[in-house]
Design a protein around this motif. Structure first.
Motif, short mmCIF file in Angstrom:
data_model
loop_
_atom_site.label_atom_id
_atom_site.label_comp_id
_atom_site.label_asym_id
_atom_site.label_seq_id
_atom_site.Cartn_x
_atom_site.Cartn_y
_atom_site.Cartn_z
N ASN A 79 0.86 -4.02 0.38
CA ASN A 79 1.85 -4.48 -0.44
C ASN A 79 1.92 -5.95 -0.24
N ASN A 80 1.69 -6.39 0.91
CA ASN A 80 1.48 -7.90 1.10
C ASN A 80 0.75 -8.23 2.24
N LEU A 81 0.32 -9.44 2.42
CA LEU A 81 -0.43 -9.95 3.67
C LEU A 81 0.25 -11.23 4.21
N GLN A 82 0.38 -11.47 5.49
CA GLN A 82 0.82 -12.58 6.18
C GLN A 82 0.13 -13.08 7.08
N LEU A 104 3.57 -15.62 3.52
CA LEU A 104 3.39 -14.15 3.27
C LEU A 104 3.03 -14.21 1.74
N ILE A 105 1.90 -13.45 1.34
CA ILE A 105 1.50 -13.42 0.05
C ILE A 105 1.48 -11.92 -0.34
N ARG A 106 2.02 -11.61 -1.61
CA ARG A 106 2.24 -10.30 -2.25
C ARG A 106 1.06 -9.84 -2.88
N SER A 107 0.80 -8.63 -3.06
CA SER A 107 -0.48 -7.97 -3.48
C SER A 107 -0.61 -8.38 -5.07
N ASN A 108 0.45 -8.80 -5.57
CA ASN A 108 -0.01 -9.31 -7.05
C ASN A 108 0.02 -11.01 -7.30
N GLU A 109 -0.06 -11.50 -5.91
CA GLU A 109 -0.25 -12.93 -5.94
C GLU A 109 -1.62 -13.18 -5.48
#
Lengths: 111, 112
Positions: A30-33, A48-53
């Protein structure tokens, strides 16, 4: 096993240079930090970067995310001696219940 | 004020002893965690609590027992300490699952 794995394990650069480190992971997220850990201290959240970014900036930090390759990169521009630390990526599981950390990249910035 | 505080910072003890580590957060977060960092810096989740309820128990030996008296506190009790328990233990909290974590400064446990 580790969900995220950083590369390289260690990095030594001169002050003013850029530092790039990569993180690969195995399952959908869902996200990567990204976190930083100074010696003898707790981890500090960086970004934090979300999976749609695909890309995110914060000050001298730039993070990219490529979900097709299951990889992310962290770029520190114009590094300073104070950037010397270990940097960890962390990914959540599908339910978002837990963060799993990689083994970290140890960055040494020489003055 | 420290957001996530854990005590003690250092803990040196003999094999077979029982010890506790305390953690408190003043961020108003609902979720708290215990992580273990080994000598190679690998960080592994042990437990997660949400509003005093156990959410994650990551195949940790029964000798480790977390207790959350309220959502601001998550303590870790370890029975019959073993050499392999030597590590740095971090408490952390977050607003919710998948959100950014706020870490304590760690407890370095050395079992002799």
């Amino acid at each position: 096993s580790q969900q995220g794995e950083e590369d390289p394990q260690a990095l030594s650069i001169q002050e003013g240079e850029n530092a790039t480190m990569n993180c690969s992971y195995k399952t959908s997220i869902n996200n990567l930090q990204w976190y930083r850990q100074n010696s003898g201290r707790g981890l500090v959240h960086l970004i934090l970067i979300r999976s749609n970014e695909r890309e995110k900036h914060s000050g001298r930090l730039r993070v990219t995310l490529d979900t097709s390759k299951k990889s992310s990169s962290l770029l520190i521009t114009a590094s300073r001696a104070a950037d010397t630390a270990s940097y960890f990526c962390a990914t959540d599981d599908a339910a978002g219940n837990k963060l799993t950390f990689g083994g970290g990249t140890r960055v040494l910035v020489k003055p | 004020d420290t957001a996530v505080s854990q005590t003690p910072k250092y803990l040196v003890t003999q094999m077979g002893n029982d010890k506790s580590i305390k953690c408190e957060q003043n961020l108003g977060h609902d979720t708290m965690y215990w992580y273990k960092q080994d000598s190679k810096k690998f960080l592994k989740i042990m437990f997660s609590y949400n509003n005093k309820e156990l959410i994650i128990n990551e195949t940790v030996p029964n000798r480790f027992s977390p207790k959350s008296p309220d959502k601001a506190h998550l303590n870790l009790h370890i029975n019959s300490l073993e050499l392999g328990d030597s590590a740095v233990y971090f408490c952390a909290s977050s607003q919710g699952a998948g959100e950014k974590l706020f870490f304590g400064s760690g407890t370095q446990l050395s079992v002799l």
